[in-house]
Design a protein around this motif. Structure first.
Motif, short mmCIF file in Angstrom:
data_model
loop_
_atom_site.label_atom_id
_atom_site.label_comp_id
_atom_site.label_asym_id
_atom_site.label_seq_id
_atom_site.Cartn_x
_atom_site.Cartn_y
_atom_site.Cartn_z
N LEU A 77 64.64 -18.73 124.05
CA LEU A 77 65.07 -20.10 123.33
C LEU A 77 66.15 -20.88 123.29
N SER A 80 66.81 -22.93 126.42
CA SER A 80 66.08 -23.94 126.45
C SER A 80 66.87 -25.31 126.43
N ASN A 90 59.06 -24.05 125.98
CA ASN A 90 59.31 -23.35 124.79
C ASN A 90 58.19 -23.62 123.72
#
Length: 112
Positions: A77, A80, A90
């Protein structure tokens, strides 16, 4: 709806916003500055993307502090933030996670 699901939905929205602003910044504003000499696009999109990035990071840390992510998921996460289109990938993954969490919560409360 519980707090965890609210955070997941907010994180998903912010991932899409952050990815969109990064694409505008890298795909339009930076080339316009270097090719056409129009620096105003970077002056506008840079801070907008910066705010979107900080908001995403803030909510990501909030969800991490709730223990919602494994270390590997947290890295995914976080990375990204610097990969164009990473936020969109995501966002879809977060939506699946939120759907699974919502289903689990419904089963746990006898709602299903």
């Amino acid at each position: 709806m519980n707090r965890d699901l609210e955070f997941l939905k907010l994180l998903r929205i912010l991932a899409m916003i952050e990815a969109t602003t990064l694409i505008f910044l890298l795909g339009i504003a930076v080339p316009a500055k270097h090719i056409g000499g129009y620096g105003m696009g970077v002056s506008v999109m840079g801070p907008i993307h910066g705010v979107a990035c900080l908001m995403y990071a803030w909510v990501l840390l909030a969800t991490a502090s709730l223990g919602m992510w494994k270390s590997k998921e947290l890295w995914r996460l976080a990375l990204s933030l610097v990969i164009p289109f990473g936020g969109f990938v995501n966002a879809a993954w977060i939506a699946k996670t939120a759907d699974g969490a919502e289903l689990f919560a419904m089963k746990a409360t006898g709602g299903l």
